[in-house]
Design a protein around this motif. Structure first.
Motif, PDB file in Angstrom:
ATOM      1  N   MET A 106      15.740 -52.921   0.781  1.00 25.98           N
ATOM      2  CA  MET A 106      15.219 -53.741   0.274  1.00 25.98           C
ATOM      3  C   MET A 106      14.611 -54.332   1.661  1.00 25.98           C
ATOM      4  SD  MET A 106      15.449 -53.518  -3.272  1.00 25.98           S
ATOM      5  CE  MET A 106      14.190 -54.973  -3.531  1.00 25.98           C
ATOM      6  N   ALA A 107      15.206 -54.323   2.155  1.00 24.86           N
ATOM      7  CA  ALA A 107      14.604 -55.188   3.149  1.00 24.86           C
ATOM      8  C   ALA A 107      13.627 -54.424   4.145  1.00 24.86           C
ATOM      9  CB  ALA A 107      16.117 -55.448   4.601  1.00 24.86           C
ATOM     10  N   ASP A 108      13.114 -53.169   3.645  1.00 23.10           N
ATOM     11  CA  ASP A 108      12.534 -52.267   4.413  1.00 23.10           C
ATOM     12  C   ASP A 108      10.997 -52.863   3.819  1.00 23.10           C
ATOM     13  OD1 ASP A 108      14.284 -50.641   6.572  1.00 23.10           O
ATOM     14  OD2 ASP A 108      14.433 -49.577   4.244  1.00 23.10           O
ATOM     15  N   GLU A 109      11.150 -53.079   2.645  1.00 28.06           N
ATOM     16  CA  GLU A 109       9.852 -53.747   2.121  1.00 28.06           C
ATOM     17  C   GLU A 109       8.440 -54.113   2.807  1.00 28.06           C
ATOM     18  OE1 GLU A 109      10.419 -55.729  -1.769  1.00 28.06           O
ATOM     19  OE2 GLU A 109      10.308 -53.968  -2.913  1.00 28.06           O
ATOM     20  N   GLY A 110       7.677 -54.264   2.874  1.00 29.22           N
ATOM     21  CA  GLY A 110       6.471 -54.748   3.473  1.00 29.22           C
ATOM     22  C   GLY A 110       5.496 -53.479   3.760  1.00 29.22           C
ATOM     23  N   ASN A 111       4.069 -54.184   4.950  1.00 32.66           N
ATOM     24  CA  ASN A 111       3.383 -53.513   5.403  1.00 32.66           C
ATOM     25  C   ASN A 111       3.404 -52.498   7.188  1.00 32.66           C
ATOM     26  OD1 ASN A 111       1.758 -55.128   3.297  1.00 32.66           O
ATOM     27  ND2 ASN A 111       1.631 -56.845   5.288  1.00 32.66           N
ATOM     28  N   TYR A 112       2.988 -50.927   6.160  1.00 30.16           N
ATOM     29  CA  TYR A 112       3.573 -50.482   7.487  1.00 30.16           C
ATOM     30  C   TYR A 112       1.558 -49.807   7.987  1.00 30.16           C
ATOM     31  CZ  TYR A 112       8.251 -49.944   6.071  1.00 30.16           C
ATOM     32  OH  TYR A 112       8.951 -49.969   6.367  1.00 30.16           O
ATOM     33  N   THR A 113       1.739 -49.773   9.348  1.00 28.16           N
ATOM     34  CA  THR A 113      -0.281 -49.724   9.500  1.00 28.16           C
ATOM     35  C   THR A 113      -0.121 -48.643  11.017  1.00 28.16           C
ATOM     36  OG1 THR A 113      -0.360 -51.474   9.078  1.00 28.16           O
ATOM     37  CG2 THR A 113      -1.672 -49.973  11.079  1.00 28.16           C
ATOM     38  N   ASN A 122     -10.494 -46.950  17.639  1.00 26.44           N
ATOM     39  CA  ASN A 122      -8.766 -47.127  17.026  1.00 26.44           C
ATOM     40  C   ASN A 122      -8.963 -47.093  15.638  1.00 26.44           C
ATOM     41  OD1 ASN A 122      -8.245 -48.341  19.835  1.00 26.44           O
ATOM     42  ND2 ASN A 122      -8.202 -50.244  19.017  1.00 26.44           N
ATOM     43  N   PHE A 123      -7.989 -46.232  15.083  1.00 29.15           N
ATOM     44  CA  PHE A 123      -8.476 -46.284  13.680  1.00 29.15           C
ATOM     45  C   PHE A 123      -7.234 -46.468  12.992  1.00 29.15           C
ATOM     46  CE2 PHE A 123     -11.088 -43.083  15.612  1.00 29.15           C
ATOM     47  CZ  PHE A 123     -12.493 -42.971  14.807  1.00 29.15           C
ATOM     48  N   HIS A 124      -7.146 -47.361  11.832  1.00 30.38           N
ATOM     49  CA  HIS A 124      -5.828 -48.270  11.393  1.00 30.38           C
ATOM     50  C   HIS A 124      -5.993 -47.602   9.611  1.00 30.38           C
ATOM     51  CE1 HIS A 124      -6.684 -50.562  14.122  1.00 30.38           C
ATOM     52  NE2 HIS A 124      -5.694 -51.093  14.327  1.00 30.38           N
ATOM     53  N   PHE A 125      -4.603 -47.375   9.247  1.00 33.63           N
ATOM     54  CA  PHE A 125      -4.096 -46.166   7.940  1.00 33.63           C
ATOM     55  C   PHE A 125      -2.480 -46.890   7.256  1.00 33.63           C
ATOM     56  CE2 PHE A 125      -5.282 -43.035  10.665  1.00 33.63           C
ATOM     57  CZ  PHE A 125      -6.621 -42.541  10.137  1.00 33.63           C
ATOM     58  N   HIS A 126      -3.538 -48.289   6.905  1.00 38.29           N
ATOM     59  CA  HIS A 126      -2.124 -49.148   5.569  1.00 38.29           C
ATOM     60  C   HIS A 126      -1.685 -48.661   4.961  1.00 38.29           C
ATOM     61  CE1 HIS A 126      -4.096 -52.392   8.455  1.00 38.29           C
ATOM     62  NE2 HIS A 126      -5.390 -51.809   8.172  1.00 38.29           N
ATOM     63  N   TYR A 127      -0.512 -48.770   4.799  1.00 39.16           N
ATOM     64  CA  TYR A 127       0.041 -48.619   3.570  1.00 39.16           C
ATOM     65  C   TYR A 127       1.226 -50.260   3.861  1.00 39.16           C
ATOM     66  CZ  TYR A 127       0.220 -43.661   4.798  1.00 39.16           C
ATOM     67  OH  TYR A 127      -0.224 -42.892   4.740  1.00 39.16           O
ATOM     68  N   HIS A 128       1.458 -49.703   1.640  1.00 39.32           N
ATOM     69  CA  HIS A 128       2.338 -51.213   1.629  1.00 39.32           C
ATOM     70  C   HIS A 128       3.447 -50.524   0.777  1.00 39.32           C
ATOM     71  CE1 HIS A 128       4.090 -55.065   0.404  1.00 39.32           C
ATOM     72  NE2 HIS A 128       4.030 -54.891  -1.012  1.00 39.32           N
ATOM     73  N   LEU A 129       4.747 -50.614   1.467  1.00 41.68           N
ATOM     74  CA  LEU A 129       5.871 -50.479   1.160  1.00 41.68           C
ATOM     75  C   LEU A 129       6.855 -50.966   0.544  1.00 41.68           C
ATOM     76  CD1 LEU A 129       7.733 -47.841   0.533  1.00 41.68           C
ATOM     77  CD2 LEU A 129       9.185 -48.877   2.996  1.00 41.68           C
ATOM     78  N   THR A 130       6.704 -50.549  -1.671  1.00 38.48           N
ATOM     79  CA  THR A 130       7.862 -51.538  -2.600  1.00 38.48           C
ATOM     80  C   THR A 130       8.622 -50.566  -2.876  1.00 38.48           C
ATOM     81  OG1 THR A 130       5.735 -51.946  -3.501  1.00 38.48           O
ATOM     82  CG2 THR A 130       7.287 -52.406  -5.090  1.00 38.48           C
ATOM     83  N   VAL A 131       9.835 -50.997  -2.240  1.00 37.89           N
ATOM     84  CA  VAL A 131      11.083 -50.059  -3.102  1.00 37.89           C
ATOM     85  C   VAL A 131      11.198 -50.713  -4.478  1.00 37.89           C
ATOM     86  CG1 VAL A 131      13.749 -50.770  -2.228  1.00 37.89           C
ATOM     87  CG2 VAL A 131      11.646 -51.152  -0.584  1.00 37.89           C
ATOM     88  N   LEU A 132      12.210 -49.215  -5.154  1.00 35.92           N
ATOM     89  CA  LEU A 132      12.701 -49.538  -6.310  1.00 35.92           C
ATOM     90  C   LEU A 132      13.385 -49.733  -6.488  1.00 35.92           C
ATOM     91  CD1 LEU A 132       9.692 -47.321  -7.816  1.00 35.92           C
ATOM     92  CD2 LEU A 132      10.197 -49.804  -7.575  1.00 35.92           C
ATOM     93  N   ALA A 133      14.393 -50.031  -7.126  1.00 32.86           N
ATOM     94  CA  ALA A 133      16.357 -49.836  -7.175  1.00 32.86           C
ATOM     95  C   ALA A 133      16.556 -49.296  -9.240  1.00 32.86           C
ATOM     96  CB  ALA A 133      17.007 -51.387  -7.058  1.00 32.86           C
ATOM     97  N   SER A 134      17.359 -48.799  -8.829  1.00 31.98           N
ATOM     98  CA  SER A 134      17.231 -48.693 -11.052  1.00 31.98           C
ATOM     99  C   SER A 134      18.300 -50.023 -11.196  1.00 31.98           C
ATOM    100  CB  SER A 134      18.467 -46.852 -10.861  1.00 31.98           C
ATOM    101  OG  SER A 134      17.707 -45.650 -10.483  1.00 31.98           O
ATOM    102  N   PRO A 135      17.988 -49.737 -12.308  1.00 33.87           N
ATOM    103  CA  PRO A 135      18.746 -50.823 -12.705  1.00 33.87           C
ATOM    104  C   PRO A 135      20.117 -50.489 -13.315  1.00 33.87           C
ATOM    105  CG  PRO A 135      17.241 -49.984 -14.247  1.00 33.87           C
ATOM    106  CD  PRO A 135      16.954 -49.627 -13.220  1.00 33.87           C
ATOM    107  N   ARG A 136      21.202 -51.474 -13.663  1.00 34.16           N
ATOM    108  CA  ARG A 136      22.246 -51.616 -13.724  1.00 34.16           C
ATOM    109  C   ARG A 136      22.783 -51.558 -15.000  1.00 34.16           C
ATOM    110  NH1 ARG A 136      25.792 -53.882  -8.724  1.00 34.16           N
ATOM    111  NH2 ARG A 136      23.957 -55.877  -8.679  1.00 34.16           N
ATOM    112  N   THR A 137      22.634 -51.018 -15.584  1.00 33.70           N
ATOM    113  CA  THR A 137      22.780 -51.666 -17.535  1.00 33.70           C
ATOM    114  C   THR A 137      24.055 -51.412 -17.784  1.00 33.70           C
ATOM    115  OG1 THR A 137      22.729 -49.345 -17.849  1.00 33.70           O
ATOM    116  CG2 THR A 137      20.555 -50.553 -17.770  1.00 33.70           C
TER     117      THR A 137
END
Length: 306
Positions: A106-113, A122-137
């Motif tokens: 979960m701590a890895d969520e954020g912006n990656y360039t 200079n050329f930039h390639f941007h990513y925004h990472l979202t971490v998904l967790a399977s729900p505990r039912t």
């Protein structure tokens, strides 16, 4: 003249604006949103360009500081600053500039360039990472015999639905650790003889669970009946054990004991006394008759000797 000069100035301004726009679009060629499952690996690609002199990954997570991972082609040197060991080049950076994250957390969520430097700039390639967790039912019956369905996960929250359709509205509770729990209690007028089914929908999971719940009063009656039956069995066994311990035998006809007559010295006395009295009376009569006879046979003037 003045109007012409103004038109030239305006034309130059438009050209500069268009040029800056083209440069901006060229140097920022990527702005992507990516997602990764919690605990799995993920890879982000840095597009290839020609004549690269340096490539740098700049990572800014929501819970940490800035992390940089760089490679200089002229020196064939790699440099990393404040990066987790789980973040590294997918392969050799001189020919594969992709970034690989192992066991995403979960701590890895954020912006990656990814920043690429070559002769053109200079050329930039941007990513925004979202971490998904399977729900505990979790699916269970409450104290009133109603089915309850829970799903705990990180954002985005899971969605819960019922078959048959429920009249209740799910409740979402946010926790300090960043997770959210969605709770839904089944409420319907009729189930048409079918067990209620909970359907949990999430980006990482589609799960279906069914449960049959009995009304609370039925459970209470059943529990009381079981307890009473158990107590009756224990009592019956205890009674049998008690009689067996004291030598009692069931369904056995006992013979009455023989009665032996008893005698006592008093009974003998009672039986002897009438005979003794009779003998004594006979003796008295005999003595009286004997004395009278002797008196008659004695001469006058003499008396029988006593």
């Amino acid at each position: 003249m003045k109007a012409r000069a103004d038109m030239e100035i305006a034309g130059k301004a438009v050209c500069v604006f268009m040029l800056l726009t083209i440069i901006k679009l060229r140097r920022t060629e990527g702005n992507n949103r990516v997602s990764a499952d919690l605990g799995h690996n993920t890879v982000m690609i840095c597009p290839n360009t020609t004549s690269i002199s340096m490539v740098t990954w700049k990572i800014s997570t929501k819970t940490g500081g800035l992390c940089t991972l760089a490679y200089r082609f002229d020196q064939k040197k790699t440099d990393r600053t404040n990066c987790s060991d789980r973040m590294n080049w997918r392969s050799r950076p001189d020919w594969d500039r992709a970034l690989k994250i192992q066991q995403v957390g979960m701590a890895d969520e954020g912006n990656y360039t990814c920043e690429v430097v070559n002769a053109d700039g200079n050329f930039h390639f941007h990513y925004h990472l979202t971490v998904l967790a399977s729900p505990r039912t979790n699916l269970y019956c409450d104290d009133h015999g109603n089915p309850v369905c829970e799903a705990e996960t990180v954002q985005p929250a899971a969605e819960i639905s019922w078959v048959p359709e429920s009249n209740s509205t799910p409740r979402a509770d946010n926790h300090d650790n960043g997770t959210v729990t969605v709770l839904s209690r089944f409420a319907a007028s009729s189930t048409n003889g079918k067990n209620p089914t909970c359907i949990v929908s999430h980006a990482t999971l589609n799960e279906t669970k069914s449960i049959a719940c009995s009304p609370a009063h039925r459970n209470l009656i059943l529990n009381i009946a079981i307890i009473l039956g158990f107590l009756i069995i224990i009592t019956f066994v205890a009674v049998i054990y008690y009689f067996k311990l004291h030598g009692y035998r069931f369904c056995h006809k006992t013979k009455p004991p023989d009665i032996i007559p008893t005698y006592s010295s008093q009974d003998d006395t009672v039986e002897v006394e009438p005979y003794t009295t009779y003998v004594q009376k006979e003796n008295v009569i005999y003595n009286s008759v004997s004395d009278l006879t002797m008196r008659q046979n004695l001469p006058q003037g003499q008396s029988p000797a006593t």
